[in-house]
Enzyme design. Sequence first.
Site, PDB file in Angstrom:
ATOM      1  N   GLN A 198       0.698  -1.232  -0.095  1.00 14.19           N
ATOM      2  CA  GLN A 198      -0.088  -0.153   0.176  1.00 14.19           C
ATOM      3  C   GLN A 198       0.806   1.273  -0.046  1.00 14.19           C
ATOM      4  O   GLN A 198       1.887   1.466   0.615  1.00 14.19           O
ATOM      5  CB  GLN A 198      -0.878  -0.173   1.091  1.00 14.19           C
ATOM      6  CG  GLN A 198      -1.927  -1.143   1.236  1.00 14.19           C
ATOM      7  CD  GLN A 198      -2.756  -1.143   2.513  1.00 14.19           C
ATOM      8  OE1 GLN A 198      -3.065   0.056   3.062  1.00 14.19           O
ATOM      9  NE2 GLN A 198      -3.449  -2.292   2.771  1.00 14.19           N
ATOM     10  N   ARG A 210       3.051   3.040  17.847  1.00 17.36           N
ATOM     11  CA  ARG A 210       3.160   1.461  18.031  1.00 17.36           C
ATOM     12  C   ARG A 210       3.933   1.290  19.260  1.00 17.36           C
ATOM     13  O   ARG A 210       3.663   0.211  20.147  1.00 17.36           O
ATOM     14  CB  ARG A 210       3.788   0.805  16.865  1.00 17.36           C
ATOM     15  CG  ARG A 210       2.800   0.673  15.818  1.00 17.36           C
ATOM     16  CD  ARG A 210       3.477   0.095  14.530  1.00 17.36           C
ATOM     17  NE  ARG A 210       4.366   0.651  13.959  1.00 17.36           N
ATOM     18  CZ  ARG A 210       4.305   1.086  12.855  1.00 17.36           C
ATOM     19  NH1 ARG A 210       3.112   1.069  12.143  1.00 17.36           N
ATOM     20  NH2 ARG A 210       5.372   1.555  12.059  1.00 17.36           N
ATOM     21  N   ASP A 248      -7.447  -7.998   8.121  1.00 20.92           N
ATOM     22  CA  ASP A 248      -7.232  -7.278   7.049  1.00 20.92           C
ATOM     23  C   ASP A 248      -7.971  -8.056   5.632  1.00 20.92           C
ATOM     24  O   ASP A 248      -8.092  -9.338   5.789  1.00 20.92           O
ATOM     25  CB  ASP A 248      -5.639  -7.105   6.590  1.00 20.92           C
ATOM     26  CG  ASP A 248      -5.571  -5.996   5.824  1.00 20.92           C
ATOM     27  OD1 ASP A 248      -5.179  -4.714   6.503  1.00 20.92           O
ATOM     28  OD2 ASP A 248      -5.667  -6.129   4.733  1.00 20.92           O
ATOM     29  N   ALA A 275     -13.251  -5.356   7.604  1.00 28.48           N
ATOM     30  CA  ALA A 275     -13.027  -4.903   9.069  1.00 28.48           C
ATOM     31  C   ALA A 275     -14.446  -5.079   9.799  1.00 28.48           C
ATOM     32  O   ALA A 275     -14.248  -5.853  10.858  1.00 28.48           O
ATOM     33  CB  ALA A 275     -12.537  -3.503   9.126  1.00 28.48           C
ATOM     34  N   ASP A 295      -7.042   0.898  12.979  1.00 29.36           N
ATOM     35  CA  ASP A 295      -6.053   1.831  12.443  1.00 29.36           C
ATOM     36  C   ASP A 295      -6.404   1.926  10.815  1.00 29.36           C
ATOM     37  O   ASP A 295      -5.868   1.370   9.933  1.00 29.36           O
ATOM     38  CB  ASP A 295      -4.670   1.545  12.624  1.00 29.36           C
ATOM     39  CG  ASP A 295      -3.789   2.288  11.888  1.00 29.36           C
ATOM     40  OD1 ASP A 295      -4.197   3.625  11.606  1.00 29.36           O
ATOM     41  OD2 ASP A 295      -2.442   2.307  11.833  1.00 29.36           O
ATOM     42  N   CYS A 335      -6.247   8.736   9.934  1.00 28.89           N
ATOM     43  CA  CYS A 335      -5.528   9.514   9.222  1.00 28.89           C
ATOM     44  C   CYS A 335      -6.109  10.544   8.348  1.00 28.89           C
ATOM     45  O   CYS A 335      -5.659  10.900   7.307  1.00 28.89           O
ATOM     46  CB  CYS A 335      -4.442   8.721   8.471  1.00 28.89           C
ATOM     47  SG  CYS A 335      -5.312   7.647   7.350  1.00 28.89           S
TER      48      CYS A 335
END
Length: 393
Positions: A198, A210, A248, A275, A295, A335
């Site tokens: 990605q 993290r 995922d 998800a 996330d 994000c």
Amino acid sequence: MSVLTLKLKPREERRLRAGHLWVYSNEIDAGADFRNIEPGALCRVLDSRDKPLGLGYVNPRTLLAVRLLSGNVDVTIDREWFARRVAGALALRERIYGEPYYRLIYGEADGLPGLVVDRYGDVLVVQITTAGMERLKAPLIEALQEVLQPRGILLRNENAARELEGLAQDNEIIGEVPDPIEIREEGLRYTLSLAGGQKTGFFFDQRDNRSRLARYVRGRSVLDVFSYVGAWALRALHDGAASATCLDSSSTALDAAQASAALNGLTIETIRDDALAGMKALRAAGRHFDVVIVDPPALIKRRKDFEAGIEHYAALNRAALQLLAADGILVSCSCSHHLGADDLQRILLREARHSGRRLRLLEQGAQGPDHPVHPAIPETRYLKGFFCSATAE
């Protein structure tokens, strides 16, 4: 390369004098000829009294028409100029990090709008997102080779921003770029596909967040939602978690997570699913986790998507709360620049109340220092994350 001259309308120069680096098309005092300028052309920007404000490049086909490269209108944008900018960015990162794995160039914050460069040891991944930087690609690549002497450079030029700028979607390899490649972060080894992964391959921006996991995961079970290559999950195991599960939708990403786990002598569980559907299935199976990390990628790319994005973030955090053990820890990230920290906090509070949870905010995370924030450009501050205690009422 010839340089044009553009003049701003009266009073529109205030933002640039305050340190901003963007000029919008409606701020330019120009006639019909403005639309005929070739995208990416270099331009000097003057205020309404002909005083110089800076040198940049122009794309008349976009709302954000000019991006400034320098406050000096007489500077020459060549290999030497790029080399100075790259060397400055490198010096900052080498001051912060002990190993050469980080975001080397972060657009406007490093004085190079339209450019992202990630460093993977002796391999660089370059992403060019504007017509102006595309036209300057030759001296840019020469400067990167001069300053860093990489074994290989991968240009990952497949993104929506290039489409808006009228640029082709293509990749290019200069030199040797191994696939997969191995990197290190905080004592862990990861194997990655830079060409098939990605964006630019790895999410360095979450490194510091993290690292915050250690105090919450020892002896605990962890669920990493939108796990990609399992960076959160592997970090949790490295810091003493009893178990970690990666969720995922990409089998390629999960295969990389398994390979990285093996490199570190760790064992993870992987689940390939969407998800929300995956969390629903885990709940139906009676599974619970001590720590859940959510996330996701940016769910609000444009302002018009705000309301739909809010509901998506709410649904994800609602599902995560339903999987938490009675005294669980939720790590919730976004994000999306258009979703502020206050917005995410309100979502968490609302969903915790609906789930019968008492929520306490323990820590707030942000992007790491290899993604510096330009003080005049709020868009360069995008990552936010909350570490929350979510106990049953």
